[in-house]
Design a protein around this motif. Structure first.
Motif, PDB file in Angstrom:
ATOM      1  N   LYS A  74      -2.967  -3.956 -13.692  1.00  0.00           N
ATOM      2  CA  LYS A  74      -2.937  -2.942 -14.336  1.00  0.00           C
ATOM      3  C   LYS A  74      -2.237  -2.313 -13.388  1.00  0.00           C
ATOM      4  CE  LYS A  74      -8.031  -3.336 -16.234  1.00  0.00           C
ATOM      5  NZ  LYS A  74      -8.733  -2.794 -16.462  1.00  0.00           N
ATOM      6  N   VAL A  75      -1.341  -1.354 -14.702  1.00  0.00           N
ATOM      7  CA  VAL A  75      -0.652  -0.113 -14.254  1.00  0.00           C
ATOM      8  C   VAL A  75      -1.369   1.202 -14.251  1.00  0.00           C
ATOM      9  CG1 VAL A  75       1.461   1.134 -13.574  1.00  0.00           C
ATOM     10  CG2 VAL A  75       1.221  -1.342 -13.494  1.00  0.00           C
ATOM     11  N   LEU A  76      -1.884   1.781 -13.361  1.00  0.00           N
ATOM     12  CA  LEU A  76      -2.366   2.968 -14.222  1.00  0.00           C
ATOM     13  C   LEU A  76      -2.170   3.778 -13.105  1.00  0.00           C
ATOM     14  CD1 LEU A  76      -6.077   1.209 -14.159  1.00  0.00           C
ATOM     15  CD2 LEU A  76      -4.568   2.129 -16.122  1.00  0.00           C
ATOM     16  N   THR A  77      -1.914   5.289 -13.094  1.00  0.00           N
ATOM     17  CA  THR A  77      -2.191   6.306 -12.569  1.00  0.00           C
ATOM     18  C   THR A  77      -2.555   6.386 -10.851  1.00  0.00           C
ATOM     19  OG1 THR A  77      -3.198   8.354 -13.142  1.00  0.00           O
ATOM     20  CG2 THR A  77      -1.432   8.132 -14.368  1.00  0.00           C
ATOM     21  N   SER A  78      -2.259   7.201 -10.277  1.00  0.00           N
ATOM     22  CA  SER A  78      -2.954   6.709  -9.086  1.00  0.00           C
ATOM     23  C   SER A  78      -4.474   7.896  -8.953  1.00  0.00           C
ATOM     24  CB  SER A  78      -2.002   7.107  -8.104  1.00  0.00           C
ATOM     25  OG  SER A  78      -0.720   6.955  -7.682  1.00  0.00           O
ATOM     26  N   ARG A  79      -4.266   8.563  -9.205  1.00  0.00           N
ATOM     27  CA  ARG A  79      -5.471   9.086  -9.421  1.00  0.00           C
ATOM     28  C   ARG A  79      -6.710   8.088 -10.233  1.00  0.00           C
ATOM     29  NH1 ARG A  79      -6.556  15.366 -11.371  1.00  0.00           N
ATOM     30  NH2 ARG A  79      -5.338  15.737  -8.986  1.00  0.00           N
ATOM     31  N   GLU A  80      -6.196   7.390 -11.284  1.00  0.00           N
ATOM     32  CA  GLU A  80      -7.089   6.528 -12.829  1.00  0.00           C
ATOM     33  C   GLU A  80      -7.589   5.375 -11.792  1.00  0.00           C
ATOM     34  OE1 GLU A  80      -5.418   7.111 -16.863  1.00  0.00           O
ATOM     35  OE2 GLU A  80      -4.272   6.295 -15.800  1.00  0.00           O
ATOM     36  N   VAL A  81      -6.868   4.603 -11.123  1.00  0.00           N
ATOM     37  CA  VAL A  81      -6.895   4.028  -9.684  1.00  0.00           C
ATOM     38  C   VAL A  81      -7.480   4.232  -9.184  1.00  0.00           C
ATOM     39  CG1 VAL A  81      -6.240   2.459  -8.476  1.00  0.00           C
ATOM     40  CG2 VAL A  81      -4.771   2.202 -10.275  1.00  0.00           C
ATOM     41  N   ILE A  82      -8.392   5.279  -8.426  1.00  0.00           N
ATOM     42  CA  ILE A  82      -8.465   5.468  -7.146  1.00  0.00           C
ATOM     43  C   ILE A  82     -10.085   5.990  -8.158  1.00  0.00           C
ATOM     44  CG2 ILE A  82      -8.890   7.841  -5.804  1.00  0.00           C
ATOM     45  CD1 ILE A  82      -6.522   7.609  -5.383  1.00  0.00           C
ATOM     46  N   ALA A  83     -10.080   6.766  -9.016  1.00  0.00           N
ATOM     47  CA  ALA A  83     -11.601   6.725  -9.867  1.00  0.00           C
ATOM     48  C   ALA A  83     -12.015   5.568 -10.175  1.00  0.00           C
ATOM     49  CB  ALA A  83     -11.567   7.506 -11.093  1.00  0.00           C
ATOM     50  N   SER A  84     -11.244   4.378 -10.925  1.00  0.00           N
ATOM     51  CA  SER A  84     -11.832   3.762 -11.413  1.00  0.00           C
ATOM     52  C   SER A  84     -12.423   2.596  -9.989  1.00  0.00           C
ATOM     53  CB  SER A  84     -11.344   2.329 -11.781  1.00  0.00           C
ATOM     54  OG  SER A  84     -10.193   1.860 -11.076  1.00  0.00           O
ATOM     55  N   ALA A  85     -12.014   2.684  -8.814  1.00  0.00           N
ATOM     56  CA  ALA A  85     -12.445   2.073  -7.738  1.00  0.00           C
ATOM     57  C   ALA A  85     -13.597   2.620  -6.588  1.00  0.00           C
ATOM     58  CB  ALA A  85     -11.431   1.335  -6.595  1.00  0.00           C
ATOM     59  N   ARG A  86     -13.930   2.822  -7.599  1.00  0.00           N
ATOM     60  CA  ARG A  86     -14.798   4.225  -6.407  1.00  0.00           C
ATOM     61  C   ARG A  86     -16.300   3.707  -6.550  1.00  0.00           C
ATOM     62  NH1 ARG A  86     -14.281  10.317  -8.835  1.00  0.00           N
ATOM     63  NH2 ARG A  86     -12.206  10.462  -6.539  1.00  0.00           N
ATOM     64  N   GLN A  87     -17.080   3.724  -5.617  1.00  0.00           N
ATOM     65  CA  GLN A  87     -18.683   3.337  -5.513  1.00  0.00           C
ATOM     66  C   GLN A  87     -18.905   3.601  -3.621  1.00  0.00           C
ATOM     67  OE1 GLN A  87     -18.492  -1.338  -4.435  1.00  0.00           O
ATOM     68  NE2 GLN A  87     -19.812  -1.628  -6.454  1.00  0.00           N
ATOM     69  N   SER A  88     -20.376   4.049  -4.565  1.00  0.00           N
ATOM     70  CA  SER A  88     -21.474   5.006  -3.683  1.00  0.00           C
ATOM     71  C   SER A  88     -20.730   4.354  -2.358  1.00  0.00           C
ATOM     72  CB  SER A  88     -22.684   4.329  -3.990  1.00  0.00           C
ATOM     73  OG  SER A  88     -23.651   5.170  -3.009  1.00  0.00           O
ATOM     74  N   GLY A  89     -20.834   5.025  -1.038  1.00  0.00           N
ATOM     75  CA  GLY A  89     -20.617   3.862  -0.150  1.00  0.00           C
ATOM     76  C   GLY A  89     -19.218   3.436   0.936  1.00  0.00           C
TER      77      GLY A  89
END
Length: 101
Positions: A74-89
């Motif tokens: 996928k090519v998304l905005t950098s902000r979207e990629v960062i948010a989509s891979a966010r996980q606790s810890g």
């Protein structure tokens, strides 16, 4: 690694050791989410790489959400990629590509 030009990387199961060795050879800590060539690496609390993506310029990034064959690239905005891979810890680190691949 394939997005950065590593031959056969797209068809090889990548493990943390190979990824870390490659990253140490071709990148330095730091980077900018808007520029091409910033490797985004999400690490576990113990420092192990859990996910990676690469910025392609113009505020966009390329990532593959999982290592499964069926997972699309996928090519998304950098902000979207960062948010989509966010996980606790997890914590996000950035590296700038500077060496030969």
């Amino acid at each position: 690694m394939a997005a950065a030009g590593v031959v056969d990387a797209a068809d090889t199961w990548m493990v943390q050791e190979s990824f870390e060795k490659w990253l140490a050879m071709v990148a330095v800590p730091g980077g900018n989410d808007s520029n091409a060539g910033t490797v985004l690496v999400w690490r576990s609390p113990t420092g192990l790489a859990q996910h990676a993506a690469i910025t392609v310029g113009g505020g966009y990034a390329l990532h593959k959400p999982s290592q499964g064959w069926m997972s699309p690239r996928k090519v998304l905005t950098s902000r979207e990629v960062i948010a989509s891979a966010r996980q606790s810890g997890r914590r996000l680190s950035r590296y700038t590509l500077v060496g030969a691949v």
